[in-house]
Scaffold this active site. Structure first.
Site, PDB file in Angstrom:
ATOM      1  N   HIS A 216     -16.121  64.373  -0.222  1.00 33.93           N
ATOM      2  CA  HIS A 216     -16.757  65.680  -0.327  1.00 33.93           C
ATOM      3  C   HIS A 216     -17.910  65.632  -1.315  1.00 33.93           C
ATOM      4  O   HIS A 216     -17.837  64.996  -2.355  1.00 33.93           O
ATOM      5  CB  HIS A 216     -15.768  66.788  -0.689  1.00 33.93           C
ATOM      6  CG  HIS A 216     -14.969  66.567  -1.930  1.00 33.93           C
ATOM      7  ND1 HIS A 216     -13.970  65.622  -2.021  1.00 33.93           N
ATOM      8  CD2 HIS A 216     -15.009  67.183  -3.127  1.00 33.93           C
ATOM      9  CE1 HIS A 216     -13.424  65.669  -3.227  1.00 33.93           C
ATOM     10  NE2 HIS A 216     -14.050  66.606  -3.916  1.00 33.93           N
TER      11      HIS A 216
ATOM     12  N   GLY B 251     -15.018  62.706  -6.226  1.00 33.13           N
ATOM     13  CA  GLY B 251     -14.044  62.061  -5.371  1.00 33.13           C
ATOM     14  C   GLY B 251     -12.671  61.807  -5.958  1.00 33.13           C
ATOM     15  O   GLY B 251     -11.912  61.017  -5.411  1.00 33.13           O
TER      16      GLY B 251
ATOM     17  N   ASP C 267     -16.286  76.323  -2.277  1.00 34.44           N
ATOM     18  CA  ASP C 267     -15.231  75.876  -3.182  1.00 34.44           C
ATOM     19  C   ASP C 267     -14.515  77.139  -3.657  1.00 34.44           C
ATOM     20  O   ASP C 267     -15.172  78.080  -4.118  1.00 34.44           O
ATOM     21  CB  ASP C 267     -15.857  75.119  -4.359  1.00 34.44           C
ATOM     22  CG  ASP C 267     -14.839  74.420  -5.231  1.00 34.44           C
ATOM     23  OD1 ASP C 267     -13.783  75.021  -5.530  1.00 34.44           O
ATOM     24  OD2 ASP C 267     -15.104  73.285  -5.645  1.00 34.44           O
ATOM     25  N   ILE C 268     -13.207  77.203  -3.525  1.00 34.41           N
ATOM     26  CA  ILE C 268     -12.480  78.417  -3.922  1.00 34.41           C
ATOM     27  C   ILE C 268     -12.278  78.514  -5.434  1.00 34.41           C
ATOM     28  O   ILE C 268     -11.868  79.554  -5.928  1.00 34.41           O
ATOM     29  CB  ILE C 268     -11.135  78.576  -3.181  1.00 34.41           C
ATOM     30  CG1 ILE C 268     -10.197  77.426  -3.481  1.00 34.41           C
ATOM     31  CG2 ILE C 268     -11.361  78.762  -1.693  1.00 34.41           C
ATOM     32  CD1 ILE C 268      -8.765  77.680  -3.042  1.00 34.41           C
TER      33      ILE C 268
ATOM     34  N   HIS D  73     -20.350  67.966  -3.575  1.00 38.29           N
ATOM     35  CA  HIS D  73     -20.483  69.280  -4.207  1.00 38.29           C
ATOM     36  C   HIS D  73     -21.961  69.662  -4.208  1.00 38.29           C
ATOM     37  O   HIS D  73     -22.797  68.892  -4.676  1.00 38.29           O
ATOM     38  CB  HIS D  73     -20.017  69.241  -5.666  1.00 38.29           C
ATOM     39  CG  HIS D  73     -18.573  68.945  -5.856  1.00 38.29           C
ATOM     40  ND1 HIS D  73     -17.634  69.936  -6.010  1.00 38.29           N
ATOM     41  CD2 HIS D  73     -17.902  67.773  -5.940  1.00 38.29           C
ATOM     42  CE1 HIS D  73     -16.431  69.380  -6.188  1.00 38.29           C
ATOM     43  NE2 HIS D  73     -16.583  68.064  -6.143  1.00 38.29           N
TER      44      HIS D  73
END
Length: 130
Positions: A93, A86, A29-30, A95
């Site tokens: 996705h 979501g 995750d950026i 986490h």
């Protein structure tokens, strides 16, 4: 229109990929909650996790488990937490968040701002434990 995750999967935009097979991908995750926060996605773009076929959903969880074990071995943490929210991106996705406290998985707190070198280093450390 393709989601940002599909663009990462298709290599149209960069991502710090830590694991990949024919059906799934995991990347950093950026804007992470903590160092080592990874997103695991199916390559097939589906918006809502409970719209996935049973086989894809099961495979996603098995793939996420492998990545979580690598995170646990490479990032100092008590355990790896899992969250599916979501709402942020219309592409399923999961986490995976290294946890030392409950607050580490608090999505309302400010996100970290890591530079590209820091993200690349974390990705290499996780990949090495797969």
């Amino acid at each position: 229109m393709a989601s940002i995750f599909t663009k990462i999967i298709n290599r149209e935009i960069p991502g710090h990929i830590v694991a990949e097979d024919d059906d799934y991908m995991a990347f950093l995750d950026i804007m992470p909650l903590v160092r080592g926060h990874v997103l695991v996605v199916p390559k097939k773009e589906v918006d809502y996790i409970f719209d996935l076929d049973d086989e894809v959903l099961a495979g996603l969880n098995v793939f996420a488990k492998k990545v979580a074990k690598a995170i646990d071995k490479s990032i100092k943490c008590t355990r790896v937490g899992v969250a599916v929210i979501g709402l942020e991106v219309p592409h399923v996705h999961v986490h995976l968040v290294p946890l030392n406290t409950m607050d580490d998985i608090n999505f309302t707190k400010p996100k970290l701002k890591l530079n590209d070198d820091e993200l690349a280093d974390i990705a290499v450390r996780i990949k090495a434990k797969l």
